[in-house]
Design a protein around this motif. Structure first.
Motif, PDB file in Angstrom:
ATOM      1  N   VAL A   1       2.942   6.749  -5.321  1.00  0.00           N
ATOM      2  CA  VAL A   1       2.556   7.116  -6.690  1.00  0.00           C
ATOM      3  C   VAL A   1       1.495   8.203  -6.668  1.00  0.00           C
ATOM      4  O   VAL A   1       1.538   9.157  -7.453  1.00  0.00           O
ATOM      5  N   ALA A   2       0.530   8.094  -5.749  1.00  0.00           N
ATOM      6  CA  ALA A   2      -0.529   9.104  -5.648  1.00  0.00           C
ATOM      7  C   ALA A   2       0.046  10.466  -5.303  1.00  0.00           C
ATOM      8  O   ALA A   2      -0.358  11.493  -5.863  1.00  0.00           O
ATOM      9  N   ALA A   3       1.003  10.487  -4.359  1.00  0.00           N
ATOM     10  CA  ALA A   3       1.605  11.759  -3.965  1.00  0.00           C
ATOM     11  C   ALA A   3       2.378  12.392  -5.121  1.00  0.00           C
ATOM     12  O   ALA A   3       2.265  13.601  -5.382  1.00  0.00           O
TER      13      ALA A   3
ATOM     14  N   ASP B   1       0.816  -1.215   0.000  1.00  0.00           N
ATOM     15  CA  ASP B   1       0.000   0.000   0.000  1.00  0.00           C
ATOM     16  C   ASP B   1       0.846   1.260   0.000  1.00  0.00           C
ATOM     17  O   ASP B   1       0.468   2.276  -0.595  1.00  0.00           O
ATOM     18  N   ALA B   2       2.002   1.223   0.657  1.00  0.00           N
ATOM     19  CA  ALA B   2       2.869   2.404   0.703  1.00  0.00           C
ATOM     20  C   ALA B   2       3.321   2.811  -0.702  1.00  0.00           C
ATOM     21  O   ALA B   2       3.459   4.000  -0.999  1.00  0.00           O
TER      22      ALA B   2
ATOM     23  N   LEU C   1      -7.846   1.993   0.654  1.00  0.00           N
ATOM     24  CA  LEU C   1      -6.601   2.363  -0.012  1.00  0.00           C
ATOM     25  C   LEU C   1      -6.867   3.358  -1.140  1.00  0.00           C
ATOM     26  O   LEU C   1      -6.135   4.347  -1.287  1.00  0.00           O
ATOM     27  N   ALA C   2      -7.911   3.125  -1.952  1.00  0.00           N
ATOM     28  CA  ALA C   2      -8.245   4.054  -3.030  1.00  0.00           C
ATOM     29  C   ALA C   2      -8.607   5.427  -2.464  1.00  0.00           C
ATOM     30  O   ALA C   2      -8.208   6.467  -3.014  1.00  0.00           O
ATOM     31  N   THR C   3      -9.334   5.433  -1.343  1.00  0.00           N
ATOM     32  CA  THR C   3      -9.711   6.695  -0.712  1.00  0.00           C
ATOM     33  C   THR C   3      -8.486   7.459  -0.235  1.00  0.00           C
ATOM     34  O   THR C   3      -8.347   8.668  -0.476  1.00  0.00           O
ATOM     35  N   GLN C   4      -7.579   6.768   0.444  1.00  0.00           N
ATOM     36  CA  GLN C   4      -6.365   7.420   0.937  1.00  0.00           C
ATOM     37  C   GLN C   4      -5.521   7.966  -0.201  1.00  0.00           C
ATOM     38  O   GLN C   4      -4.970   9.071  -0.108  1.00  0.00           O
TER      39      GLN C   4
END
Length: 418
Positions: free
Chosen positions: A342-344, A336-337, A367-370
């Protein structure tokens, strides 16, 4: 009750004609009596004529409608030709409206009366919006029309040819789905692009900022920040515009994500809406409380590229594919990290690609929400930095403090839900 039904249907046929006749008569209200081919009475009678023709089909057969329609069209066309010859102008609108009124009158007596009424209302609205439709058409450039046409051709011709299955070893990328996502996002952004083109200079900074947030909050931020540097006396007003565009962005993210994955609506809507409301409230203070009315200042011109350009959609598709592959690879390697990393990184420049990817990829809702919330937070911080860099310290401090307040409120809402 059955014996009343024919009278009711004929009344609807007459009402259809009168409704169209009111609009046509109002448009030509300045013309002298006898100087126009058709007005309120003529269109009312046209609808009733169509209704009676339809009612006679039970005794005379369905061909009566065709015969009556041909005779009506010939008579109506002759008078329309005489009117055009007298005035020296030509328009087929009233002619087509008369023909359609006759047919809808007939449909009201022998067909689906609800459909006939709906079609009549739609026709009347189109007739009434003549000036607005022409002005909208005049505001659209050929480049935009061409881009839309090419995009439609590619969507309807290319889409069926794309494989509707995963093409990568991890099962993360479906080309047909990626293309559909890119088209959907381009259309949403195009709504904001059109709003900026049509209304930005007329309705002032609020509409321009809101439409800019719908199309590209990053572009809106850079535009307002540059203007704030050039016009120091309007800093508070333009900061308000930056915050308005920033307030629209989380709402757009929530809408897109929940449309693609309804399970994301509940965990996303409260934190994103909280941050959006906070930004909107602070923007209101800057726009109204600190700088008078927005109409007192010239509206900015937002430099937003047309999102319906084919190259833009293809580039967006490539970005979405890249984000999906990177997220899946990072999840395989670091769990998950890796997805959050990648999102950041994705959020520094844009939130749309990561939003689309997280909403469609096979991963848990938390996870998608975070990942989506992290991308929004990074993007908000990134735009505050851009505002300071382009607009100067005064703009950066105002936008930065407002953004910090919004992120704090959104974070509190998220942890409160958790």
């Amino acid at each position: 009750m059955p014996e009343i039904d024919p009278f009711f249907r004929l009344a609807v046929a007459l009402a259809i004609g009168l409704m169209v006749g009111i609009e046509r008569g109002w448009q030509s209200r300045e013309a002298e009596d006898g100087a126009r081919a058709a007005g309120l009475r003529t269109f009312g009678l046209s609808g009733l004529l169509g209704g009676i023709s339809g009612a006679l089909t039970t005794q005379l057969g369905p061909q009566i409608v065709g015969i009556a329609f041909l005779a009506f069209t010939a008579a109506f066309g002759a008078f329309s030709w005489l009117e055009a010859r007298t005035k020296g102008t030509a328009s087929a609108t009233s002619m087509i409206a008369g023909m359609l009124t006759f047919l809808l009158g007939a449909m009201a007596t022998v067909g689906d009366i609800t459909v006939a009424i709906a079609a009549a209302v739609s026709m009347t609205v189109l007739l009434a919006l003549r000036l607005q439709l022409h002005s909208w058409l005049a505001a659209i450039t050929w480049v935009e029309i061409r881009a839309g046409l090419i995009l439609m051709v590619m969507s309807f011709l290319l889409l069926p040819l794309l494989p509707n299955r995963a093409i990568d070893p991890w099962g993360a990328v479906n080309l047909r789905e990626v293309w559909l996502l890119a088209i959907m996002l381009a259309l949403i952004s195009f709504a904001g692009y059109v709003a900026v083109r049509l209304f930005g200079d007329r309705l002032g900074i609020i509409v321009a900022a809101a439409a800019g947030g719908l199309a590209s909050s990053t572009a809106a931020t850079l535009t307002f920040a540059r203007l704030a540097r050039e016009q120091p006396g309007t800093v508070n007003l333009l900061v308000g515009g930056i915050l308005i565009s920033g307030a629209v962005m989380p709402l757009r993210v929530a809408a897109i994500a929940s449309m693609l994955n309804p399970a994301l609506l509940r965990p996303l809507v409260v934190p994103l809406a909280t941050g959006s409301v906070m930004l909107g409230a602070i923007a209101g203070l800057f726009v109204f409380g600190m700088h008078g009315k927005p109409a007192d200042h010239p509206a900015p011109r937002l430099a937003i590229a047309n999102p319906l350009v084919v190259g833009t959609s293809l580039a967006l598709s490539c970005i979405i594919v890249g984000v999906m592959l990177a997220a899946e690879f990072m999840r395989q390697v670091w769990g998950d990290a890796g997805v959050l990393a990648v999102a950041a990184l994705s959020g520094i420049a844009d939130v749309d690609a990561i939003t689309l990817s997280m909403a469609r990829m096979d991963m848990t809702v938390p996870l998608a929400t975070q990942a989506i919330l992290l991308a929004v937070a990074v993007n908000t911080t990134s735009k505050a930095t851009m505002a300071a860099w382009v607009g100067g310290l005064a703009v950066g401090l105002r936008v930065g403090l407002a953004s910090a307040a919004a992120l704090t409120a959104a974070g509190a809402a998220y942890f409160w839900l958790g």
